[in-house]
Every structure is written in C-alpha cells, then in structure tokens.
Design an enzyme around this catalytic site. Structure first.
Site, mmCIF file in Angstrom:
data_model
loop_
_atom_site.group_PDB
_atom_site.id
_atom_site.type_symbol
_atom_site.label_atom_id
_atom_site.label_comp_id
_atom_site.label_asym_id
_atom_site.label_seq_id
_atom_site.Cartn_x
_atom_site.Cartn_y
_atom_site.Cartn_z
ATOM 1 N N TYR A 33 3.584 1.695 -3.217
ATOM 2 C CA TYR A 33 3.554 -0.140 -2.587
ATOM 3 C C TYR A 33 4.776 0.017 -4.012
ATOM 4 O O TYR A 33 5.120 0.554 -5.084
ATOM 5 C CB TYR A 33 1.947 -0.198 -3.221
ATOM 6 C CG TYR A 33 2.481 -0.440 -4.821
ATOM 7 C CD1 TYR A 33 1.589 -0.024 -5.854
ATOM 8 C CD2 TYR A 33 2.153 -1.960 -4.880
ATOM 9 C CE1 TYR A 33 1.419 -0.166 -6.996
ATOM 10 C CE2 TYR A 33 2.142 -2.606 -6.694
ATOM 11 C CZ TYR A 33 2.090 -1.120 -7.502
ATOM 12 O OH TYR A 33 1.022 -1.809 -8.640
ATOM 13 N N ARG A 52 13.760 2.112 -4.190
ATOM 14 C CA ARG A 52 11.654 3.208 -5.417
ATOM 15 C C ARG A 52 11.284 3.456 -4.382
ATOM 16 O O ARG A 52 10.589 4.270 -4.813
ATOM 17 C CB ARG A 52 11.827 1.508 -6.058
ATOM 18 C CG ARG A 52 10.965 1.561 -7.155
ATOM 19 C CD ARG A 52 10.363 0.397 -8.463
ATOM 20 N NE ARG A 52 9.791 -0.018 -7.511
ATOM 21 C CZ ARG A 52 9.391 -1.202 -8.670
ATOM 22 N NH1 ARG A 52 9.645 -1.372 -9.608
ATOM 23 N NH2 ARG A 52 8.538 -2.146 -8.076
ATOM 24 N N LYS A 158 5.443 4.331 -8.375
ATOM 25 C CA LYS A 158 4.439 3.271 -8.136
ATOM 26 C C LYS A 158 3.301 3.538 -7.321
ATOM 27 O O LYS A 158 3.738 3.706 -6.160
ATOM 28 C CB LYS A 158 5.403 1.919 -7.651
ATOM 29 C CG LYS A 158 5.059 0.852 -7.806
ATOM 30 C CD LYS A 158 6.020 -0.432 -7.619
ATOM 31 C CE LYS A 158 5.040 -2.167 -7.611
ATOM 32 N NZ LYS A 158 4.580 -2.528 -9.037
ATOM 33 N N GLU A 191 5.843 -0.279 -22.332
ATOM 34 C CA GLU A 191 5.745 -0.706 -21.032
ATOM 35 C C GLU A 191 4.729 -1.933 -21.217
ATOM 36 O O GLU A 191 3.680 -1.547 -21.571
ATOM 37 C CB GLU A 191 6.541 -0.668 -19.515
ATOM 38 C CG GLU A 191 5.106 0.203 -19.197
ATOM 39 C CD GLU A 191 5.555 0.265 -17.927
ATOM 40 O OE1 GLU A 191 5.982 0.124 -17.037
ATOM 41 O OE2 GLU A 191 5.051 1.569 -17.616
HETATM 42 C C1 LIG Z 1 3.937 -0.963 -14.431
HETATM 43 C C2 LIG Z 1 4.822 -1.677 -14.578
HETATM 44 N N1 LIG Z 1 5.734 -1.782 -15.415
HETATM 45 C C3 LIG Z 1 6.180 -2.697 -14.489
HETATM 46 C C4 LIG Z 1 6.647 -3.592 -13.276
HETATM 47 C C5 LIG Z 1 7.710 -4.550 -13.080
HETATM 48 O O1 LIG Z 1 8.476 -4.453 -11.878
HETATM 49 P P1 LIG Z 1 9.515 -4.764 -10.781
HETATM 50 O O2 LIG Z 1 10.224 -5.722 -11.899
HETATM 51 O O3 LIG Z 1 9.510 -4.349 -10.515
HETATM 52 O O4 LIG Z 1 8.225 -6.043 -10.554
HETATM 53 C C6 LIG Z 1 5.135 -3.726 -12.638
HETATM 54 C C7 LIG Z 1 5.345 -4.513 -11.818
HETATM 55 O O5 LIG Z 1 4.439 -4.803 -10.687
HETATM 56 C C8 LIG Z 1 4.323 -2.637 -13.271
HETATM 57 O O6 LIG Z 1 2.990 -2.129 -12.564
#
Ligand SMILES: Cc1ncc(COP(=O)(O)O)c(C=O)c1O
Length: 302
Positions: A33, A52, A158, A191
């Site tokens: 997603y 992505r 993702k 993260e």
């Molecule tokens: C595990 C994780 N890390 C980082 C992010 C941040 O990603 P983005 O800047 O693409 O929203 C997300 C966003 O949902 C996430 O689920």
C-alpha cells in the site's frame, strides 16, 4: 465529509465497502500500500509513491495492474466522489490510501492461486495533527518490540501485513506516547511504527541508514532535498539509544505528519525540551516546497 472507498472500480460512500474473505490480502496480509496526502487537492509526490509501490510489489512478486497515470486517475475519481478533488476551503485536504492485494484465490500460499490483484483506494478528509504537536513537540517511547529483520520481512516492503508496527504502536500508546521508536536486532535504532526518525547534533541532521531495516519514507527522502535547499547538512548514520538521548533535537517524519519535533523519549528530555531551530527550519522548508510543488496543479513534481 465521510470516508469514500473504491474497490476494483466500485465506489462506496461510508464504511459499507467490502472485500471477499478469500482475498489473500485479508487471509494472509499479502499486499502492498501507499499513503499520500493532498496539498491544494493534489497528492504530493505521487510519482515517488508509485515508484515505492512498484518496488514493494516487486519484492513480493505481485504484478501491478496499472500505470502511474491510471493509478492517479483512480485516485482522482475517488477524490472527486469524496468532494475533495478541489478543496473548497484552504487547508481542507485529503488522506489517500492506495492498496494492492494478491486478490481472491484458493486457501494456498501459492501465488498462482490468485489470478487478479485487487485495487482499493480509501479517501477521507486529512486530519491535520493538532497545532500543539508542532509548537510543543511530542513524547515518544523506545519500545522492546524489535523491527522486522530484513531477511524475515523486509521493512522496505510497505506491506499490508502491519502486525509488527501495530504491536509497537500499541505498546507506545499504553505508555502514553505519540509514537514508538523501534530498534533492529543489532540494537540500533531503525525507525518508528509509522514514521522515520531523525536526530540533530551540532547543527547537522542524521537518520538511520536503510541497512538498519526500515521503510524508506518518502518524507525522509524529500527532506534530504529540503535540507540541501536550506543549507542543513543531513546524512545517514548508524544510531544507538545514546545518540537519540544525547541529541540536541529529534524529530519524526511521515506523509500525514510532515516533521514532528520530539522533546521527550520516555522520561528523558531531548535537548532543551522544546522544538529546536533545525527541526523548525526543516518543517517550514518542507511546507514551502510541498506548497510550491502542488499550487500550480501538481504536475511539476519530481
Ligand atoms: C514503518 C514506517 N516508516 C516510515 C513511514 C513514513 O513514510 P512516508 O514518509 O513515506 O509516509 C511510514 C509511513 O506510514 C511507516 O509506516
């Protein structure tokens, strides 16, 4: 204004949309997603999100049944059905979640069991985080749940399989925190449950490398461009607890939250205990650039 959900082209208002139980997205969490949000009614950095998504899908051998332009069409149709394609009120923007699953098939892990992927778009009004989050900063919690090992389930995917993230966030919520900070199996910081982490030390910003096992956030990537534009040195760096706890400033990044200052990690204060100047400058730079990229119709993004 309520939620609008598009399942394989069928648009439903409210929560009545359904997906078959035998969809492997439901059965096994097999799917990928993306989450975008609009500025001026246009999804920011849609091309990067699609890049992505193709990468995530490729990592689980899931065919992507649309071109970027076709995906944008489906998103725009769903935004229009929700009345969010051209926001009447400035600041009234949309949250967009685009999901792709393996589709309906036999009760088998064999990918050949499913012939057609399912495509779902969820649109709802973007809920702007409350102003005090940016003005005062937030408290995060270092949680004991370890981020998925890249050789087990690579966080670069993702994926709709979000149990690792959900368990971490639920732990943080039980401890009254805004976000969960997760380490990898080596004990390095990776993260957060739904955002990337940065620290500031001596005027420079640092974020863990992709090798630490994390999702390569689109906001994280975009912030490197913003940092260069405003003259903030920014680099990837292996990070341990002491680097976070001893930082001058810290912040998290995500599509829906932009750049959120972190002022507490559990009971430990970060820096002066209030949002710092580098974090503020990056947030302002981010918003300026997001605005510029979308104000003229959102076509000049890159
Ligand atoms: C595990 C994780 N890390 C980082 C992010 C941040 O990603 P983005 O800047 O693409 O929203 C997300 C966003 O949902 C996430 O689920």
């Amino acid at each position: 204004m309520a939620i609008v959900i598009n399942v394989n082209g069928r648009i439903a208002h409210g929560t009545s949309a359904t997906i078959p139980v035998l969809d492997h997205g439901f059965l096994y969490g097999e799917g990928v997603y993306e989450v975008c949000r609009t500025y001026h009614g246009h999804p920011l950095l849609f091309d990067r999100h699609m890049r992505r998504m193709r990468n995530s899908a490729g990592m689980i051998a899931l065919p992507v049944p649309f071109t970027d332009a076709e995906a944008l069409d489906v998103v725009n149709q769903t935004l229009a059905a929700a009345g969010l394609a051209t926001p009447a009120t400035p600041g009234h923007e949309a949250y967009v979640r685009l999901l792709l699953t393996r589709g309906v098939g036999e009760l088998s892990y064999d990918a050949a069991a499913c012939s057609e992927p399912s495509v779902v778009v969820i649109v709802r009004p973007h809920a702007e985080p409350e102003a005090h989050i940016y003005e005062l900063g937030v408290r995060v919690s270092l949680v004991p749940i370890v981020r998925n090992h890249p050789l087990s389930l690579n966080p670069l995917i993702k994926s709709n399989n979000l149990l690792n993230n959900a368990l971490a966030m639920q732990h943080a919520l039980q401890h009254g925190a805004f976000e969960a900070v997760m380490r990898n199996l080596r004990g390095e910081i990776a993260e957060c449950s739904q955002s990337n982490l940065f620290v500031v030390k001596g005027g420079s910003a640092f974020t863990p490398p992709v090798d630490a096992g994390l999702l390569a956030g689109i906001t994280r990537e975009f912030l490197f461009d913003v940092a260069q534009e405003i003259g903030v040195p920014m680099a990837e760096s292996v990070m341990r607890d002491e680097d976070l706890l001893g930082a001058d400033e810290a912040f998290l990044t995500s599509t829906t939250r932009e750049v959120v200052p972190i002022v507490l990690v559990d009971e430990r204060r970060i820096g002066a205990g209030r949002p710092g100047p580098v974090t503020r400058a990056l947030l302002e730079g981010f918003r300026r650039r997001a605005d510029l990229l979308t104000a003229g119709g959102g076509r000049q993004q890159g």
